[in-house]
Design a protein around this motif. Structure first.
Motif, PDB file in Angstrom:
ATOM      1  N   GLN A  73      -7.491   0.161  -0.293  1.00 18.44           N
ATOM      2  CA  GLN A  73      -7.729  -1.175   0.245  1.00 18.44           C
ATOM      3  C   GLN A  73      -8.909  -1.180   1.216  1.00 18.44           C
ATOM      4  OE1 GLN A  73      -4.069  -2.333   2.131  1.00 18.44           O
ATOM      5  NE2 GLN A  73      -4.471  -1.173   3.981  1.00 18.44           N
TER       6      GLN A  73
ATOM      7  N   SER B 260       0.830  -1.212   0.000  1.00 17.96           N
ATOM      8  CA  SER B 260       0.000   0.000   0.000  1.00 17.96           C
ATOM      9  C   SER B 260       0.858   1.252   0.000  1.00 17.96           C
ATOM     10  CB  SER B 260      -0.912   0.016   1.227  1.00 17.96           C
ATOM     11  OG  SER B 260      -1.794  -1.068   1.184  1.00 17.96           O
TER      12      SER B 260
ATOM     13  N   ASP C 225      -5.789  -1.552  -4.788  1.00 16.77           N
ATOM     14  CA  ASP C 225      -5.088  -2.042  -3.603  1.00 16.77           C
ATOM     15  C   ASP C 225      -5.939  -3.106  -2.923  1.00 16.77           C
ATOM     16  OD1 ASP C 225      -3.295  -2.390  -1.597  1.00 16.77           O
ATOM     17  OD2 ASP C 225      -3.358  -0.321  -0.855  1.00 16.77           O
ATOM     18  N   GLU C 226      -5.524  -4.341  -3.045  1.00 14.73           N
ATOM     19  CA  GLU C 226      -6.242  -5.491  -2.495  1.00 14.73           C
ATOM     20  C   GLU C 226      -7.743  -5.418  -2.783  1.00 14.73           C
ATOM     21  OE1 GLU C 226      -5.047  -7.300   0.904  1.00 14.73           O
ATOM     22  OE2 GLU C 226      -3.068  -6.377   1.016  1.00 14.73           O
TER      23      GLU C 226
HETATM   24 MG   LIG Z   1      -1.991  -2.769   2.220  1.00 17.35          MG
END
Ligand SMILES: [Mg+2]
Ligand SMILES: Nc1ncnc2c1ncn2[C@@H]1O[C@H](COP(=O)(O)OP(=O)(O)O)[C@@H](O)[C@H]1O
Lengths: 313, 372
Positions: free
Chosen positions: A85, A45, A161-162
């Motif tokens: 995320q 991240s 992000d994820e």
């Molecule tokens: Mg992360």
């Protein structure tokens, strides 16, 4: 690879004395799906935040869509889409209103805004959920809405992000087919995940361990390099006792428990199924022996182990 | 420039949608002022006791002395002495007495014959809440004394006629004096609280971080988020004034332009204060408490709404200099009651501008575009 649209050169981030991202260098080409893999806290991240112009690097440099992230963060922000995320849309607003808001924020209005919303809805398959409040959407659909909001201004590059964290497997597969469609249409996708199986969909993968980019290549090349040879998966009962003996077989590189099964990996050309059967049958019962392909999980274990060894040395 | 407008519009439209989704803030902003005005206006008030009263006794009789003694026997009133008519006036003006009870010649005689016995109560009306209470208490006391056995024994039981005058506010409409104070109080709460909440919610939910990943500027975020609340605050002002004028006959003697400017500047300052709180706290819980405290207490206690500033201890008087509500209340009284315009109110307008600029400036500066 065509001209890179993302370039990081010795990109670094320190928090106090702690190095979260340690001089990473890579390039991502246009229309590529670039997977950024690593355990929690590896620095994924933080790398994304620097590339999106959200956080100034402590060292090194990066350009995204031709703009330096430290010098022209606003230009970078206008050229990309970013899905954080953490779900961060407006839960009390419906899908259309969220899209309308983000479209407006990117400067779209009137007919252009309406068209952009239609297109984002269509690309992410959300037409059945347009008037539903975001908080009432199931996890997988919610993530698609977040993707739609990141795409509404049709950026050439998206950072995800994820995006599939905490989403059920079927929705994860759906989400990844959206990602591949995006890339086919020419959008560059920079995606982080800690699900190794998802990484198979990526054109190239960067593996992060403790802030360092320890491996960077296509999934196939990574497997060939870090998990060479061929593996057999043995299923049955009471297999544990024979693992040490199997490891001593000629040409065996590794013996690892893998769920209920045991994987035995041989050097290329040294495969000996009969010997494996004999050894494991002596101690327990062998139900089945079959060849398995190395997974990125194996790659990750091999690389992380190496990283740990290096760190210890 | 076009992009600025588009972005601010997007932010404001979204904010309006939040408000419509959860209209509690609208009820708070538009309902509370009216409820408060009605409550205060119809006499629910702060309980004061030991109010200083002076007496002018023209009768000098046993009945008049008994009245004076009984009047001040409880906790409500304190006898500050007997004066002549001029002395009584001076005591009122100086604030030594909040009321003067004038017992007229022939009081005892009238009572004895069962005729109307008249008592005048002169009340200092310059401090609205005190005056309202004092009147109510004096009336209650006189009614009580009128049916009191000891007094009745000397008469035939005719009631005392109590005539109360409120000087400087002859109609006795306490709401007239309350409206400016209530407007400031309510506006402060609404503006500070709603702003602090809406911005803190963005931090807490992570949408602020998402906004920072877009090319929107921090000034755009501030303007876009504050505009709807400026509109709501303006509606609240208009509503309070409308209710004040229709229900309580509050006059509007001054300049509408001055009123508009006063309200705008005060609101801008309060929005800035709310923004600053949320930028610092970044949590809805803490922001709510900080906003409520920092808006309610000063605008209630230090604005001249409840307690006249001239009567405060010197230290508190100094503190009120930095309380914007003080200037707003003063300015509103000027516009509504004294018929002031821009020419008379420039000191208040200037003070409010300074506060608004500082509050908005500091909060904009603190509003760093980084993710914590
Ligand atoms: Mg992360
Ligand atoms: N703002 C910050 N301040 C201090 N440390 C941070 C900050 N952001 C991240 N870190 C630390 O940096 C490391 C990498 O974090 P992150 O990039 O979020 O990892 P990942 O996304 O791979 O899980 C973690 O150890 C995390 O605690």
């Amino acid at each position: 690879m065509s001209a890179p649209v993302i370039e990081a050169r010795a990109l670094r981030k320190e928090f106090g004395g702690f190095v979260a991202v340690d001089d990473v260098t890579f390039e991502v080409g246009r229309g590529e799906i670039f997977g950024y893999l690593g355990a929690n806290g590896a620095g994924k991240s933080t790398t994304i935040r620097m590339l999106c112009g959200l956080m100034a690097p402590s060292g090194g440099a990066a350009t995204v869509a031709g703009h330096d992230v430290a010098l022209a963060p606003m230009r970078v922000k206008g050229a990309i889409g970013y899905m954080s995320q953490r779900f961060s849309l407006y839960r009390d607003l419906d899908a259309d209103h969220n899209l309308e808001f983000f479209g407006g924020i990117y400067g779209l209005s009137g007919k252009a805004l309406t068209r952009a919303i239609e297109r984002a809805i269509e690309r992410t398959g959300l037409s059945a959920h347009r008037r539903e409040v975001a908080s009432s959407l199931p996890g997988g659909i919610r993530q698609r809405l977040a993707l739609a909001c990141a795409l509404v201004h049709e950026p050439a590059i998206v950072f995800l992000d994820e995006p599939t964290a905490g989403v059920d497997p079927a929705s994860r597969r759906d989400f990844w087919s959206l990602i591949r469609e995006l890339a086919r249409a020419g959008t560059t996708v920079f995606v982080t995940t800690h699900y190794m199986d998802e990484a198979e969909y990526c054109a190239r993968i960067g593996l992060m361990v403790d802030g360092r980019l320890v491996a960077l290549d296509t999934p196939r090349a990574l497997k060939a390099r870090y998990v060479p040879g061929t593996s057999l998966a043995i299923s049955g009962r009471g297999l544990d006792g024979a693992m040490a003996e199997a490891a001593a077989l000629p040409g065996v590189l590794a013996v690892e428990p893998f769920g209920a099964r045991v994987h035995v990996r041989f050097r290329e050309g040294a495969l000996d199924e009969a010997a494996v059967r004999t050894i494991f049958s002596r101690e327990g019962r062998v139900d089945r022996v079959e060849p398995v392909e190395a997974s990125l999980e194996d790659v990750f274990l091999a690389v992380a182990g190496e990283g740990a060894k290096e760190a210890a040395a | 420039m076009r992009r600025f407008v588009v972005r601010v519009w997007a932010l404001s439209a979204k904010e309006v949608r939040h408000v419509l989704r959860d209209p509690r803030s609208l009820y708070l902003a538009l309902g509370m002022p009216v409820v408060m005005l009605l409550l205060f206006g119809y006499g629910v008030s702060f309980d004061l006791d030991r109010l200083p009263v002076a007496f002018v006794d023209h009768d000098h009789s046993a009945a008049s002395r008994a009245l004076r003694r009984r009047f001040t026997a409880g906790d409500d009133f304190v006898d500050v002495g007997e004066l002549d008519a001029d002395g009584a006036q001076a005591a009122l003006v100086a604030g030594d007495a909040m009321a003067v009870i004038v017992i007229e010649r022939g009081f005892e005689r009238h009572r004895a014959r069962g005729e109307r016995a008249t008592v005048q109560v002169l009340v200092d009306g310059s401090e609205a809440n005190g005056a309202t209470q004092l009147r109510a208490k004096a009336e209650r006391m006189l009614a009580l004394l009128g049916v009191d056995g000891a007094i009745r024994a000397s008469g035939a039981g005719a009631p005392l006629e109590a005539r109360t005058w409120t000087r400087f506010n002859p109609e006795g409409k306490s709401a007239v004096f309350l409206v400016p104070g209530i407007t400031a109080y309510v506006l402060a709460i609404v503006a500070v609280l709603l702003t602090a909440l809406t911005v803190a919610r963005e931090w807490e939910r992570g949408s602020m971080a998402q906004l920072f990943a877009t090319p929107v500027g921090r000034l755009e975020i501030i303007v876009g988020k504050l505009l709807p609340y400026l509109a709501i605050g303006t509606l609240a002002v208009l509503l309070v004034l409308a209710v004040g004028m229709w229900v309580f006959d509050v006059p509007f003697r001054g300049s509408p332009a001055a009123l508009a400017l006063l309200s705008f500047l005060f609101l801008a300052g309060m929005l800035g204060q709310g923004l600053l709180i949320s930028v610092i706290t970044r949590s809805q819980m803490v922001a709510t408490q900080a906003a409520a405290l920092s808006s309610m207490l000063p605008s209630m206690l230090l604005s001249g709404f409840v307690f006249p500033i001239e009567n405060m201890p010197q230290v508190l008087q100094w503190i009120t200099v930095v309380i914007p509500a003080r200037y707003f209340v003063e300015g509103l009284r000027g516009v509504l009651l004294r018929g002031n315009g821009l020419a008379e109110l420039w000191p208040e307008l200037l003070a409010l501008s300074v506060f608004a600029l500082v509050a908005l400036g500091v909060s904009t500066a603190r509003f760093q575009r980084t993710i914590a």
